[in-house]
Design a protein around this motif. Structure first.
Motif, PDB file in Angstrom:
ATOM      1  N   TYR A 148       0.260 -26.435  39.626  1.00 22.13           N
ATOM      2  CA  TYR A 148      -1.049 -25.936  39.228  1.00 22.13           C
ATOM      3  C   TYR A 148      -1.076 -25.002  38.021  1.00 22.13           C
ATOM      4  CZ  TYR A 148      -3.077 -27.909  43.475  1.00 22.13           C
ATOM      5  OH  TYR A 148      -3.519 -28.772  44.441  1.00 22.13           O
ATOM      6  N   SER A 149       0.063 -24.647  37.458  1.00 24.02           N
ATOM      7  CA  SER A 149       0.040 -23.726  36.326  1.00 24.02           C
ATOM      8  C   SER A 149       1.358 -23.811  35.568  1.00 24.02           C
ATOM      9  CB  SER A 149      -0.175 -22.279  36.797  1.00 24.02           C
ATOM     10  OG  SER A 149       0.957 -21.807  37.507  1.00 24.02           O
ATOM     11  N   GLN A 150       1.359 -23.288  34.337  1.00 26.33           N
ATOM     12  CA  GLN A 150       2.591 -23.242  33.557  1.00 26.33           C
ATOM     13  C   GLN A 150       3.636 -22.361  34.239  1.00 26.33           C
ATOM     14  OE1 GLN A 150       1.907 -22.662  29.218  1.00 26.33           O
ATOM     15  NE2 GLN A 150      -0.254 -22.934  29.712  1.00 26.33           N
ATOM     16  N   ASN A 151       3.175 -21.264  34.817  1.00 25.62           N
ATOM     17  CA  ASN A 151       4.077 -20.364  35.522  1.00 25.62           C
ATOM     18  C   ASN A 151       4.734 -21.075  36.706  1.00 25.62           C
ATOM     19  OD1 ASN A 151       5.290 -17.880  35.571  1.00 25.62           O
ATOM     20  ND2 ASN A 151       3.570 -16.793  36.465  1.00 25.62           N
ATOM     21  N   SER A 152       3.935 -21.840  37.440  1.00 25.17           N
ATOM     22  CA  SER A 152       4.478 -22.614  38.559  1.00 25.17           C
ATOM     23  C   SER A 152       5.465 -23.671  38.076  1.00 25.17           C
ATOM     24  CB  SER A 152       3.340 -23.294  39.331  1.00 25.17           C
ATOM     25  OG  SER A 152       2.526 -22.353  39.985  1.00 25.17           O
ATOM     26  N   ALA A 153       5.147 -24.300  36.951  1.00 23.79           N
ATOM     27  CA  ALA A 153       6.046 -25.324  36.406  1.00 23.79           C
ATOM     28  C   ALA A 153       7.405 -24.726  36.033  1.00 23.79           C
ATOM     29  CB  ALA A 153       5.402 -25.987  35.190  1.00 23.79           C
ATOM     30  N   LEU A 154       7.388 -23.538  35.441  1.00 18.39           N
ATOM     31  CA  LEU A 154       8.648 -22.868  35.106  1.00 18.39           C
ATOM     32  C   LEU A 154       9.452 -22.552  36.362  1.00 18.39           C
ATOM     33  CD1 LEU A 154       7.390 -20.404  32.336  1.00 18.39           C
ATOM     34  CD2 LEU A 154       9.059 -22.250  32.017  1.00 18.39           C
ATOM     35  N   SER A 155       8.755 -22.071  37.388  1.00 14.46           N
ATOM     36  CA  SER A 155       9.419 -21.763  38.651  1.00 14.46           C
ATOM     37  C   SER A 155       9.975 -23.037  39.298  1.00 14.46           C
ATOM     38  CB  SER A 155       8.434 -21.069  39.596  1.00 14.46           C
ATOM     39  OG  SER A 155       9.080 -20.645  40.776  1.00 14.46           O
ATOM     40  N   SER A 162       2.612 -29.859  32.291  1.00 14.07           N
ATOM     41  CA  SER A 162       3.484 -31.030  32.473  1.00 14.07           C
ATOM     42  C   SER A 162       4.649 -31.028  31.484  1.00 14.07           C
ATOM     43  CB  SER A 162       2.683 -32.325  32.339  1.00 14.07           C
ATOM     44  OG  SER A 162       2.203 -32.504  31.024  1.00 14.07           O
ATOM     45  N   SER A 163       4.426 -30.518  30.256  1.00  9.21           N
ATOM     46  CA  SER A 163       5.476 -30.548  29.235  1.00  9.21           C
ATOM     47  C   SER A 163       6.700 -29.735  29.638  1.00  9.21           C
ATOM     48  CB  SER A 163       4.926 -30.036  27.900  1.00  9.21           C
ATOM     49  OG  SER A 163       4.584 -28.661  27.981  1.00  9.21           O
ATOM     50  N   ILE A 164       6.498 -28.703  30.455  1.00 16.12           N
ATOM     51  CA  ILE A 164       7.614 -27.870  30.919  1.00 16.12           C
ATOM     52  C   ILE A 164       8.568 -28.687  31.778  1.00 16.12           C
ATOM     53  CG2 ILE A 164       8.189 -25.882  32.403  1.00 16.12           C
ATOM     54  CD1 ILE A 164       5.519 -24.637  31.449  1.00 16.12           C
ATOM     55  N   LEU A 165       8.032 -29.713  32.448  1.00 19.62           N
ATOM     56  CA  LEU A 165       8.834 -30.511  33.372  1.00 19.62           C
ATOM     57  C   LEU A 165       9.205 -31.879  32.810  1.00 19.62           C
ATOM     58  CD1 LEU A 165       6.719 -29.520  36.477  1.00 19.62           C
ATOM     59  CD2 LEU A 165       9.136 -28.971  36.175  1.00 19.62           C
ATOM     60  N   ASN A 166       9.057 -32.045  31.496  1.00 21.26           N
ATOM     61  CA  ASN A 166       9.317 -33.348  30.878  1.00 21.26           C
ATOM     62  C   ASN A 166      10.790 -33.754  30.909  1.00 21.26           C
ATOM     63  OD1 ASN A 166       6.720 -34.078  30.269  1.00 21.26           O
ATOM     64  ND2 ASN A 166       6.773 -33.362  28.151  1.00 21.26           N
ATOM     65  N   ASP A 167      11.693 -32.785  31.032  1.00 21.47           N
ATOM     66  CA  ASP A 167      13.118 -33.117  31.045  1.00 21.47           C
ATOM     67  C   ASP A 167      13.554 -33.762  32.360  1.00 21.47           C
ATOM     68  OD1 ASP A 167      13.443 -32.170  28.506  1.00 21.47           O
ATOM     69  OD2 ASP A 167      14.195 -30.204  29.106  1.00 21.47           O
ATOM     70  N   VAL A 168      12.724 -33.640  33.388  1.00 23.47           N
ATOM     71  CA  VAL A 168      13.004 -34.285  34.667  1.00 23.47           C
ATOM     72  C   VAL A 168      12.396 -35.691  34.629  1.00 23.47           C
ATOM     73  CG1 VAL A 168      12.678 -34.156  37.165  1.00 23.47           C
ATOM     74  CG2 VAL A 168      12.951 -32.056  35.832  1.00 23.47           C
ATOM     75  N   LYS A 169      13.122 -36.667  35.153  1.00 23.14           N
ATOM     76  CA  LYS A 169      12.623 -38.039  35.149  1.00 23.14           C
ATOM     77  C   LYS A 169      11.728 -38.274  36.366  1.00 23.14           C
ATOM     78  CE  LYS A 169      16.416 -40.070  32.517  1.00 23.14           C
ATOM     79  NZ  LYS A 169      17.494 -41.103  32.483  1.00 23.14           N
ATOM     80  N   TRP A 170      10.431 -38.519  36.068  1.00 24.66           N
ATOM     81  CA  TRP A 170       9.436 -38.765  37.105  1.00 24.66           C
ATOM     82  C   TRP A 170       9.026 -40.233  37.093  1.00 24.66           C
ATOM     83  CZ3 TRP A 170       8.820 -34.468  39.951  1.00 24.66           C
ATOM     84  CH2 TRP A 170       9.119 -33.237  39.343  1.00 24.66           C
ATOM     85  N   LYS A 171       8.455 -40.689  38.201  1.00 22.96           N
ATOM     86  CA  LYS A 171       7.909 -42.045  38.234  1.00 22.96           C
ATOM     87  C   LYS A 171       6.747 -42.138  37.261  1.00 22.96           C
ATOM     88  CE  LYS A 171       6.182 -45.572  41.428  1.00 22.96           C
ATOM     89  NZ  LYS A 171       5.847 -45.881  42.852  1.00 22.96           N
ATOM     90  N   LYS A 172       5.763 -41.232  37.412  1.00 22.92           N
ATOM     91  CA  LYS A 172       4.637 -41.111  36.495  1.00 22.92           C
ATOM     92  C   LYS A 172       4.183 -39.663  36.480  1.00 22.92           C
ATOM     93  CE  LYS A 172       2.597 -45.764  36.717  1.00 22.92           C
ATOM     94  NZ  LYS A 172       1.364 -46.545  37.045  1.00 22.92           N
ATOM     95  N   ILE A 173       3.504 -39.285  35.398  1.00 24.01           N
ATOM     96  CA  ILE A 173       2.910 -37.957  35.303  1.00 24.01           C
ATOM     97  C   ILE A 173       1.401 -38.109  35.139  1.00 24.01           C
ATOM     98  CG2 ILE A 173       2.770 -35.813  33.964  1.00 24.01           C
ATOM     99  CD1 ILE A 173       5.658 -36.222  33.142  1.00 24.01           C
ATOM    100  N   PHE A 174       0.647 -37.415  35.971  1.00 21.84           N
ATOM    101  CA  PHE A 174      -0.807 -37.434  35.909  1.00 21.84           C
ATOM    102  C   PHE A 174      -1.319 -36.024  35.635  1.00 21.84           C
ATOM    103  CE2 PHE A 174       0.417 -40.933  38.627  1.00 21.84           C
ATOM    104  CZ  PHE A 174      -0.448 -41.963  38.298  1.00 21.84           C
ATOM    105  N   LEU A 175      -2.414 -35.920  34.882  1.00 23.16           N
ATOM    106  CA  LEU A 175      -3.100 -34.651  34.663  1.00 23.16           C
ATOM    107  C   LEU A 175      -4.351 -34.633  35.530  1.00 23.16           C
ATOM    108  CD1 LEU A 175      -2.839 -34.320  30.765  1.00 23.16           C
ATOM    109  CD2 LEU A 175      -1.204 -33.581  32.516  1.00 23.16           C
ATOM    110  N   PHE A 176      -4.666 -33.477  36.106  1.00 22.73           N
ATOM    111  CA  PHE A 176      -5.816 -33.411  36.997  1.00 22.73           C
ATOM    112  C   PHE A 176      -6.449 -32.029  36.962  1.00 22.73           C
ATOM    113  CE2 PHE A 176      -2.674 -31.381  39.590  1.00 22.73           C
ATOM    114  CZ  PHE A 176      -3.341 -30.624  40.538  1.00 22.73           C
TER     115      PHE A 176
END
Length: 232
Positions: free
Chosen positions: A172-179, A206-220
């Motif tokens: 839900y946030s950039q801070n959460s993505a970093l964590s 989402s860009s913070i987590l781009n180095d991890v390989k996901w099935k798909k990335i959605f924005l919401f």
């Protein structure tokens, strides 16, 4: 489906119950700790409107001397629901997007001759007060809480996660993505997310987590969580 929520429990408990009632397997990994910050005394009578960009901003604000009929602008439905629950009468909510919230304020704040009060956390991704100042508004920002990265995770939970990786994770946030990224790296989980759909609020998150390989990335936007289940 196996769904992972990452907000503090009080912010997602209703969603967890909702998804469980739909038959999903739901896990909870709180990535942030929320704590109150002491702030200066506020003379609420000076302000013609108040802005909240999170339910936590409402939770940690002393509202004893605030007229609940003040124009109240909320970033999304969850924040508006919190404001309504404690008595605010004149609420307007955006769709979970602070940029949209700015436009709502521009269109709907009627007492432009009076200052606005913006209550938020320490870390923000959009300088709403600066944007409104540039539009000619008189606005004061009060910071009344901070979010810190959770460092304590249950080893049993991590072992179970390895054996049953989620189909969906909501961040839900950039801070959460970093964590979350720190959690993944510290527990050597980088290679396990290829069948997981990542749901993020905004491209910066989402860009913070781009180095991890996901099935798909959605924005919401908040409030669209259930809708996203049917897009997969």
């Amino acid at each position: 489906m196996h769904i992972l929520f990452t907000r503090p429990l009080e912010d997602c408990s209703e969603m967890i119950l909702k998804f469980k009632s739909l038959g999903h397997n739901v896990s909870h990994l709180p990535l942030l700790n929320i704590e109150k910050i002491n702030y200066e005394e506020i003379n609420f009578f000076d302000y013609g409107g108040i802005i909240f960009t999170s339910a936590n901003a409402i939770k940690f604000l002393n509202l004893e001397k605030l007229d609940k009929n003040i124009a109240c602008f909320c970033v999304g439905e969850a924040t508006e629901k919190k404001a309504r629950s404690i008595g605010f009468q004149k609420t307007i909510a955006a769709e979970g997007n602070v940029s949209n919230l700015k436009e709502l304020i521009l269109q709907n704040y009627e007492t432009k001759g009076r200052p606005m009060l913006y209550v938020s956390g320490e870390s923000i991704s959009f300088d709403l007060d600066r944007h409104l100042l540039n539009e000619g508004f008189d606005i004061k920002r009060i910071i009344n809480y901070r979010a810190s990265h959770n460092q304590n995770f249950d080893e049993k939970f991590i072992k179970e996660l390895r054996l049953n990786m989620p189909d969906i994770v909501y961040v839900y946030s950039q801070n959460s993505a970093l964590s979350f990224l720190n959690f993944i790296k510290n527990n050597q989980l980088q290679s396990l997310w290829m069948n997981t759909n990542l749901m993020c609020i905004g491209e910066k998150t989402s860009s913070i987590l781009n180095d991890v390989k996901w099935k798909k990335i959605f924005l919401f936007n908040p409030g669209e969580e259930e809708f996203l289940l049917y897009k997969i």
